[in-house]
Design an enzyme around this catalytic site. Structure first.
Site, mmCIF file in Angstrom:
data_model
loop_
_atom_site.group_PDB
_atom_site.id
_atom_site.type_symbol
_atom_site.label_atom_id
_atom_site.label_comp_id
_atom_site.label_asym_id
_atom_site.label_seq_id
_atom_site.Cartn_x
_atom_site.Cartn_y
_atom_site.Cartn_z
ATOM 1 N N ASN A 7 0.854 -1.188 0.000
ATOM 2 C CA ASN A 7 0.000 0.000 0.000
ATOM 3 C C ASN A 7 0.897 1.248 0.000
ATOM 4 O O ASN A 7 1.718 1.436 0.906
ATOM 5 C CB ASN A 7 -0.899 -0.033 1.253
ATOM 6 C CG ASN A 7 -1.812 1.160 1.342
ATOM 7 O OD1 ASN A 7 -1.398 2.289 1.116
ATOM 8 N ND2 ASN A 7 -3.066 0.937 1.685
ATOM 9 N N HIS A 10 0.901 6.279 1.703
ATOM 10 C CA HIS A 10 1.691 7.245 2.482
ATOM 11 C C HIS A 10 2.845 7.876 1.696
ATOM 12 O O HIS A 10 3.460 8.828 2.176
ATOM 13 C CB HIS A 10 2.134 6.626 3.802
ATOM 14 C CG HIS A 10 0.944 6.338 4.681
ATOM 15 N ND1 HIS A 10 0.020 7.317 4.990
ATOM 16 C CD2 HIS A 10 0.483 5.196 5.240
ATOM 17 C CE1 HIS A 10 -0.939 6.786 5.728
ATOM 18 N NE2 HIS A 10 -0.686 5.495 5.890
ATOM 19 N N ARG A 18 3.927 18.735 1.268
ATOM 20 C CA ARG A 18 4.589 19.882 0.661
ATOM 21 C C ARG A 18 3.764 20.514 -0.467
ATOM 22 O O ARG A 18 4.132 21.547 -1.004
ATOM 23 C CB ARG A 18 5.931 19.421 0.057
ATOM 24 C CG ARG A 18 7.095 19.508 1.015
ATOM 25 C CD ARG A 18 7.398 20.962 1.308
ATOM 26 N NE ARG A 18 8.340 21.097 2.393
ATOM 27 C CZ ARG A 18 9.633 21.310 2.226
ATOM 28 N NH1 ARG A 18 10.159 21.355 1.031
ATOM 29 N NH2 ARG A 18 10.404 21.449 3.260
ATOM 30 N N HIS A 43 -5.731 3.706 -1.801
ATOM 31 C CA HIS A 43 -7.071 3.983 -1.264
ATOM 32 C C HIS A 43 -7.495 5.374 -1.730
ATOM 33 O O HIS A 43 -6.913 6.369 -1.311
ATOM 34 C CB HIS A 43 -6.997 3.896 0.272
ATOM 35 C CG HIS A 43 -8.324 4.041 0.956
ATOM 36 N ND1 HIS A 43 -8.482 3.834 2.309
ATOM 37 C CD2 HIS A 43 -9.556 4.372 0.490
ATOM 38 C CE1 HIS A 43 -9.747 4.038 2.643
ATOM 39 N NE2 HIS A 43 -10.416 4.377 1.560
ATOM 40 N N ARG A 45 -9.690 7.864 -1.075
ATOM 41 C CA ARG A 45 -10.627 8.251 -0.023
ATOM 42 C C ARG A 45 -11.543 9.381 -0.483
ATOM 43 O O ARG A 45 -11.178 10.179 -1.341
ATOM 44 C CB ARG A 45 -9.855 8.725 1.225
ATOM 45 C CG ARG A 45 -9.113 7.622 1.951
ATOM 46 C CD ARG A 45 -8.519 8.177 3.235
ATOM 47 N NE ARG A 45 -9.566 8.619 4.122
ATOM 48 C CZ ARG A 45 -10.041 7.904 5.163
ATOM 49 N NH1 ARG A 45 -9.503 6.750 5.459
ATOM 50 N NH2 ARG A 45 -11.012 8.364 5.908
ATOM 51 N N ARG A 49 -7.285 12.491 1.083
ATOM 52 C CA ARG A 49 -6.188 12.959 1.952
ATOM 53 C C ARG A 49 -4.814 12.451 1.497
ATOM 54 O O ARG A 49 -3.809 12.990 1.878
ATOM 55 C CB ARG A 49 -6.441 12.573 3.408
ATOM 56 C CG ARG A 49 -6.337 11.107 3.697
ATOM 57 C CD ARG A 49 -6.361 10.851 5.186
ATOM 58 N NE ARG A 49 -7.657 11.118 5.773
ATOM 59 C CZ ARG A 49 -8.110 10.485 6.858
ATOM 60 N NH1 ARG A 49 -7.362 9.596 7.461
ATOM 61 N NH2 ARG A 49 -9.300 10.744 7.336
ATOM 62 N N HIS A 50 -4.791 11.388 0.703
ATOM 63 C CA HIS A 50 -3.484 10.983 0.145
ATOM 64 C C HIS A 50 -3.567 10.789 -1.368
ATOM 65 O O HIS A 50 -3.287 11.719 -2.119
ATOM 66 C CB HIS A 50 -2.861 9.790 0.887
ATOM 67 C CG HIS A 50 -3.801 8.765 1.423
ATOM 68 N ND1 HIS A 50 -4.652 8.057 0.625
ATOM 69 C CD2 HIS A 50 -4.005 8.317 2.697
ATOM 70 C CE1 HIS A 50 -5.344 7.220 1.374
ATOM 71 N NE2 HIS A 50 -4.987 7.348 2.628
ATOM 72 N N GLU A 70 -8.714 0.506 -3.121
ATOM 73 C CA GLU A 70 -9.627 0.493 -1.972
ATOM 74 C C GLU A 70 -10.575 1.677 -2.092
ATOM 75 O O GLU A 70 -10.137 2.810 -2.325
ATOM 76 C CB GLU A 70 -8.846 0.638 -0.666
ATOM 77 C CG GLU A 70 -8.012 -0.562 -0.327
ATOM 78 C CD GLU A 70 -7.206 -0.355 0.952
ATOM 79 O OE1 GLU A 70 -6.458 -1.261 1.299
ATOM 80 O OE2 GLU A 70 -7.318 0.720 1.583
ATOM 81 N N THR A 100 -7.208 6.126 10.268
ATOM 82 C CA THR A 100 -7.070 5.047 9.287
ATOM 83 C C THR A 100 -8.335 4.186 9.352
ATOM 84 O O THR A 100 -9.202 4.455 10.176
ATOM 85 C CB THR A 100 -5.787 4.224 9.578
ATOM 86 O OG1 THR A 100 -5.685 3.166 8.632
ATOM 87 C CG2 THR A 100 -5.790 3.632 10.977
ATOM 88 N N THR A 101 -8.436 3.172 8.478
ATOM 89 C CA THR A 101 -9.645 2.338 8.459
ATOM 90 C C THR A 101 -9.742 1.559 9.776
ATOM 91 O O THR A 101 -8.949 0.656 10.021
ATOM 92 C CB THR A 101 -9.606 1.366 7.265
ATOM 93 O OG1 THR A 101 -9.121 2.074 6.135
ATOM 94 C CG2 THR A 101 -10.981 0.812 6.962
ATOM 95 N N GLU A 151 -11.014 -9.528 2.896
ATOM 96 C CA GLU A 151 -9.767 -9.150 3.553
ATOM 97 C C GLU A 151 -10.095 -9.001 5.028
ATOM 98 O O GLU A 151 -10.978 -8.208 5.400
ATOM 99 C CB GLU A 151 -9.205 -7.853 2.975
ATOM 100 C CG GLU A 151 -7.908 -7.458 3.682
ATOM 101 C CD GLU A 151 -7.102 -6.418 2.914
ATOM 102 O OE1 GLU A 151 -7.159 -6.395 1.667
ATOM 103 O OE2 GLU A 151 -6.409 -5.639 3.588
ATOM 104 N N HIS A 192 -3.879 -4.663 7.746
ATOM 105 C CA HIS A 192 -3.990 -3.593 8.735
ATOM 106 C C HIS A 192 -3.058 -3.817 9.932
ATOM 107 O O HIS A 192 -3.160 -4.817 10.621
ATOM 108 C CB HIS A 192 -5.404 -3.365 9.263
ATOM 109 C CG HIS A 192 -5.572 -1.954 9.732
ATOM 110 N ND1 HIS A 192 -5.970 -0.937 8.899
ATOM 111 C CD2 HIS A 192 -5.293 -1.387 10.919
ATOM 112 C CE1 HIS A 192 -5.963 0.198 9.567
ATOM 113 N NE2 HIS A 192 -5.539 -0.052 10.789
ATOM 114 N N GLY A 214 0.893 -1.412 4.430
ATOM 115 C CA GLY A 214 1.234 -0.054 4.031
ATOM 116 C C GLY A 214 2.122 0.684 5.014
ATOM 117 O O GLY A 214 3.321 0.843 4.802
ATOM 118 N N HIS A 215 1.528 1.103 6.114
ATOM 119 C CA HIS A 215 2.202 2.042 7.013
ATOM 120 C C HIS A 215 3.573 1.560 7.461
ATOM 121 O O HIS A 215 4.558 2.309 7.423
ATOM 122 C CB HIS A 215 1.294 2.318 8.224
ATOM 123 C CG HIS A 215 1.775 3.432 9.078
ATOM 124 N ND1 HIS A 215 2.588 3.236 10.165
ATOM 125 C CD2 HIS A 215 1.593 4.772 8.983
ATOM 126 C CE1 HIS A 215 2.871 4.406 10.704
ATOM 127 N NE2 HIS A 215 2.281 5.348 10.013
#
Ligand code: PXP
Length: 240
Positions: A7, A10, A18, A43, A45, A49-50, A70, A100-101, A151, A192, A214-215
């Site tokens: 993922n 991020h 920036r 994802h 969203r 946001r990303h 996602e 987060t989810t 999932e 997750h 991801g994270h």
């Protein structure tokens, strides 16, 4: 063979901090694929946001990258997803204020909506997955909804392991759900909060075919670099 989905949301979070173009999620999707990711997860969203619409379109247009998009059940996003036509879609719950989810979908409350969304994705030959908590009734409901994959949300297990608390009950719950889903012909994924330790633990469940992470991958890459982190995960997944 178990698969690793990376993922890259991020990467976009860092870029957006920036408001410029670096680091580029499209470049990241090619880079993680080159270094062993079996698929790339993004994802889109509702609050963008990303990952944004252009990122999603550009990444899904790459013919040699398998993309897992996602999305929530929001009708506008569903329409967009059909237009973008990724290889895979994972439907997730979404709440604007969440970091987060936070949990799985409420299948009971949303079964009619989900059923019609899944049908539309099936018509487009998009492999569809439902992000759910580990409970048996949701596995039976997923079967009724005729979805390709589930999932399982592994956040609770990950928190228990990281806090060095007793995790066996949650682990067994996930194992039972994975076994039942496989018996019912549903492919099982997990995601997750996964780091090396939790992934290694979950690899004991042979029914889990795919991990979406991801994270931790992006965070750990600050120290170790993406190629090395992906390689470590692939080794864990291959050897367990
Ligand atoms: N799978 C799903 C369905 C998710 O929503 C997320 C978080 O966006 C992940 C996997 C990845 O979770 P993490 O970033 O904690 O590895």
């Amino acid at each position: 063979m178990k698969r690793l989905g990376v993922n890259i949301d991020h990467i976009a979070t860092i870029r957006n901090a920036r408001g410029e173009k670096h680091p580029d999620p499209l470049f990241a999707s090619k880079f993680v694929t080159k270094y062993g990711a079996d698929s790339v997860t993004i994802h889109l969203r509702e609050d963008r946001r990303h990952i944004n619409d252009n990122d999603a379109l550009d990444i899904c247009n790459q013919k040699n990258i398998l993309v897992n998009l996602e999305i929530s059940m929001n009708p506008e996003i569903v329409k967009k997803a059909i237009k973008i036509s990724p290889n895979y879609i994972c439907i997730v719950p979404e709440n604007r204020k969440e970091v987060t989810t936070e949990g799985g979908l409420n299948l009971k409350r949303n079964k009619n909506k989900l059923s019609s969304i899944i049908k539309r994705f099936k018509q487009k030959n998009i492999r569809t997955s439902l992000f759910i908590d580990a409970n048996i009734s949701d596995i039976y409901l997923s079967k009724k909804l005729d979805v390709h994959c589930i999932e399982i949300h592994t956040g609770k297990l990950a928190n228990l392991v990281k806090a060095k608390k007793k995790y066996q009950k949650e682990f067994l719950r996930i194992k039972k759900c994975a076994r039942l889903a496989k018996e019912l012909g549903i492919e099982v994924h997990a995601g997750h909060g996964l780091d090396y330790k939790v992934t290694k633990l979950l690899c004991k469940i042979k029914e889990i075919k795919e991990f979406n992470i991801g994270h931790f991958i992006i965070g750990e890459s600050v120290f170790d670099g993406l190629p090395k982190v992906i390689k470590k995960f692939k080794k864990i997944i291959r050897n367990n």
